[in-house]
Structures are given as C-alpha cells and as structure tokens.
Motif scaffolding. Sequence first.
Motif, mmCIF file in Angstrom:
data_model
loop_
_atom_site.group_PDB
_atom_site.id
_atom_site.type_symbol
_atom_site.label_atom_id
_atom_site.label_comp_id
_atom_site.label_asym_id
_atom_site.label_seq_id
_atom_site.Cartn_x
_atom_site.Cartn_y
_atom_site.Cartn_z
ATOM 1 N N MET A 177 0.626 -2.189 -21.642
ATOM 2 C CA MET A 177 -0.614 -2.287 -22.355
ATOM 3 C C MET A 177 -0.783 -1.031 -23.210
ATOM 4 S SD MET A 177 -4.550 -2.371 -20.946
ATOM 5 C CE MET A 177 -4.141 -1.210 -19.689
ATOM 6 N N GLU A 178 -1.212 -1.234 -24.451
ATOM 7 C CA GLU A 178 -1.459 -0.124 -25.354
ATOM 8 C C GLU A 178 -2.897 0.368 -25.174
ATOM 9 O OE1 GLU A 178 -0.650 -1.995 -29.087
ATOM 10 O OE2 GLU A 178 1.484 -1.509 -28.979
ATOM 11 N N VAL A 179 -3.059 1.672 -25.129
ATOM 12 C CA VAL A 179 -4.382 2.285 -25.077
ATOM 13 C C VAL A 179 -4.666 2.816 -26.476
ATOM 14 C CG1 VAL A 179 -5.815 4.059 -24.015
ATOM 15 C CG2 VAL A 179 -4.029 2.923 -22.664
ATOM 16 N N LEU A 180 -5.811 2.436 -27.040
ATOM 17 C CA LEU A 180 -6.136 2.779 -28.417
ATOM 18 C C LEU A 180 -7.254 3.815 -28.482
ATOM 19 C CD1 LEU A 180 -6.250 -0.845 -29.882
ATOM 20 C CD2 LEU A 180 -4.280 0.684 -29.714
ATOM 21 N N ALA A 181 -7.212 4.625 -29.534
ATOM 22 C CA ALA A 181 -8.305 5.564 -29.797
ATOM 23 C C ALA A 181 -9.533 4.762 -30.218
ATOM 24 C CB ALA A 181 -7.910 6.552 -30.884
ATOM 25 N N THR A 182 -10.674 5.076 -29.637
ATOM 26 C CA THR A 182 -11.899 4.348 -29.940
ATOM 27 C C THR A 182 -12.607 4.899 -31.169
ATOM 28 O OG1 THR A 182 -13.063 5.748 -28.355
ATOM 29 C CG2 THR A 182 -12.275 3.614 -27.571
ATOM 30 N N MET A 183 -12.220 6.091 -31.609
ATOM 31 C CA MET A 183 -12.748 6.665 -32.843
ATOM 32 C C MET A 183 -11.807 7.762 -33.313
ATOM 33 S SD MET A 183 -16.033 8.903 -31.485
ATOM 34 C CE MET A 183 -16.699 8.993 -33.122
ATOM 35 N N SER A 184 -12.000 8.211 -34.536
ATOM 36 C CA SER A 184 -11.173 9.285 -35.079
ATOM 37 C C SER A 184 -11.600 10.623 -34.478
ATOM 38 C CB SER A 184 -11.320 9.340 -36.598
ATOM 39 O OG SER A 184 -10.856 8.143 -37.180
ATOM 40 N N GLY A 185 -10.632 11.486 -34.252
ATOM 41 C CA GLY A 185 -10.924 12.809 -33.722
ATOM 42 C C GLY A 185 -9.665 13.522 -33.292
ATOM 43 N N SER A 186 -9.832 14.708 -32.763
ATOM 44 C CA SER A 186 -8.710 15.502 -32.255
ATOM 45 C C SER A 186 -8.576 15.299 -30.750
ATOM 46 C CB SER A 186 -8.950 16.989 -32.523
ATOM 47 O OG SER A 186 -8.994 17.229 -33.908
ATOM 48 N N VAL A 187 -7.327 15.276 -30.295
ATOM 49 C CA VAL A 187 -7.085 15.180 -28.854
ATOM 50 C C VAL A 187 -7.404 16.552 -28.268
ATOM 51 C CG1 VAL A 187 -5.384 14.728 -27.047
ATOM 52 C CG2 VAL A 187 -5.289 13.442 -29.201
ATOM 53 N N TRP A 188 -8.515 16.626 -27.534
ATOM 54 C CA TRP A 188 -8.980 17.895 -26.983
ATOM 55 C C TRP A 188 -8.260 18.213 -25.673
ATOM 56 C CZ3 TRP A 188 -12.369 18.799 -22.644
ATOM 57 C CH2 TRP A 188 -12.741 20.130 -22.509
ATOM 58 N N LYS A 189 -8.158 17.204 -24.791
ATOM 59 C CA LYS A 189 -7.550 17.437 -23.477
ATOM 60 C C LYS A 189 -6.881 16.160 -22.986
ATOM 61 C CE LYS A 189 -8.642 19.192 -18.891
ATOM 62 N NZ LYS A 189 -9.678 19.687 -17.996
ATOM 63 N N ILE A 190 -5.651 16.285 -22.502
ATOM 64 C CA ILE A 190 -4.956 15.162 -21.864
ATOM 65 C C ILE A 190 -5.108 15.340 -20.359
ATOM 66 C CG2 ILE A 190 -2.740 14.028 -21.503
ATOM 67 C CD1 ILE A 190 -2.045 14.782 -24.392
ATOM 68 N N VAL A 191 -5.695 14.329 -19.719
ATOM 69 C CA VAL A 191 -6.036 14.406 -18.305
ATOM 70 C C VAL A 191 -4.912 13.872 -17.426
ATOM 71 C CG1 VAL A 191 -7.728 13.670 -16.577
ATOM 72 C CG2 VAL A 191 -8.470 14.145 -18.904
ATOM 73 N N LYS A 192 -4.196 12.862 -17.891
ATOM 74 C CA LYS A 192 -3.123 12.223 -17.118
ATOM 75 C C LYS A 192 -1.771 12.471 -17.774
ATOM 76 C CE LYS A 192 -5.577 10.210 -13.941
ATOM 77 N NZ LYS A 192 -5.347 10.415 -12.531
ATOM 78 N N ALA A 193 -0.724 12.483 -16.972
ATOM 79 C CA ALA A 193 0.634 12.708 -17.456
ATOM 80 C C ALA A 193 1.474 11.443 -17.277
ATOM 81 C CB ALA A 193 1.271 13.858 -16.684
ATOM 82 N N VAL A 194 2.607 11.390 -17.945
ATOM 83 C CA VAL A 194 3.542 10.289 -17.777
ATOM 84 C C VAL A 194 3.915 10.192 -16.303
ATOM 85 C CG1 VAL A 194 5.853 9.447 -18.350
ATOM 86 C CG2 VAL A 194 4.420 10.465 -20.128
ATOM 87 N N GLY A 195 3.867 8.984 -15.762
ATOM 88 C CA GLY A 195 4.182 8.754 -14.358
ATOM 89 C C GLY A 195 2.959 8.688 -13.460
ATOM 90 N N ASP A 196 1.823 9.183 -13.951
ATOM 91 C CA ASP A 196 0.584 9.125 -13.160
ATOM 92 C C ASP A 196 0.065 7.685 -13.100
ATOM 93 O OD1 ASP A 196 0.654 11.856 -12.863
ATOM 94 O OD2 ASP A 196 -1.046 12.261 -14.207
ATOM 95 N N THR A 197 -0.528 7.330 -11.980
ATOM 96 C CA THR A 197 -1.175 6.025 -11.877
ATOM 97 C C THR A 197 -2.643 6.186 -12.275
ATOM 98 O OG1 THR A 197 -1.659 6.373 -9.538
ATOM 99 C CG2 THR A 197 0.352 5.168 -10.057
ATOM 100 N N VAL A 198 -3.182 5.114 -12.867
ATOM 101 C CA VAL A 198 -4.580 5.119 -13.295
ATOM 102 C C VAL A 198 -5.261 3.843 -12.819
ATOM 103 C CG1 VAL A 198 -4.293 6.604 -15.303
ATOM 104 C CG2 VAL A 198 -3.957 4.162 -15.557
ATOM 105 N N GLU A 199 -6.533 3.968 -12.575
ATOM 106 C CA GLU A 199 -7.381 2.828 -12.240
ATOM 107 C C GLU A 199 -8.142 2.412 -13.500
ATOM 108 O OE1 GLU A 199 -7.434 1.396 -9.195
ATOM 109 O OE2 GLU A 199 -5.937 2.844 -8.515
ATOM 110 N N MET A 200 -8.677 1.214 -13.495
ATOM 111 C CA MET A 200 -9.483 0.744 -14.612
ATOM 112 C C MET A 200 -10.648 1.712 -14.838
ATOM 113 S SD MET A 200 -11.118 -2.994 -14.990
ATOM 114 C CE MET A 200 -11.923 -3.515 -16.462
#
Length: 69
Positions: free
Chosen positions: A1-24
């Motif tokens: 599933m692709e996660v899309l940016a909901t608006m234009s802006g700068s990526v301030w902080k990445i909270v999750k890394a590749v391999g991390d599991t996420v919940e809805m």
Amino acid sequence: MEVLATMSGSVWKIVKAVGDTVEMDEDIMILESMKMEIPIMAEDEGTIKELKVAEGDFVNEGDIVAIIE
C-alpha cells in the motif's frame, strides 16, 4: 500500500523506519507546513517496506512517501 502526503510541506521528522510494523492510524512521519506539524499516518496495519523521502525533503500533496506491505 502506498502512503501519500496529505499536503505539501517539508518532512520534519520520520517516526518509523524500514522494517517497523505499524497499526492503522499510527504516525509514520511528520510534515511541517506553514509552521504547522501534520502527521502522516498508516491507513492500514503492516510493515514499512520502503521510505521514499528523507528528513528535510519537500513533498507535494499526493506524493508517495512510504510503502507498507
């Protein structure tokens, strides 16, 4: 599933890394736009397969920022 940016802006902080599991509705990253912080959340549960952006990158609304499997 692709996660899309909901608006234009700068990526301030990445909270999750590749391999991390996420919940809805769990934060993946936070954008900064017009001095506001906008969380980008997982729309479903899964594992982060790929991050398409890095902290400091500028994204436009609708850009793919992550892939979840």
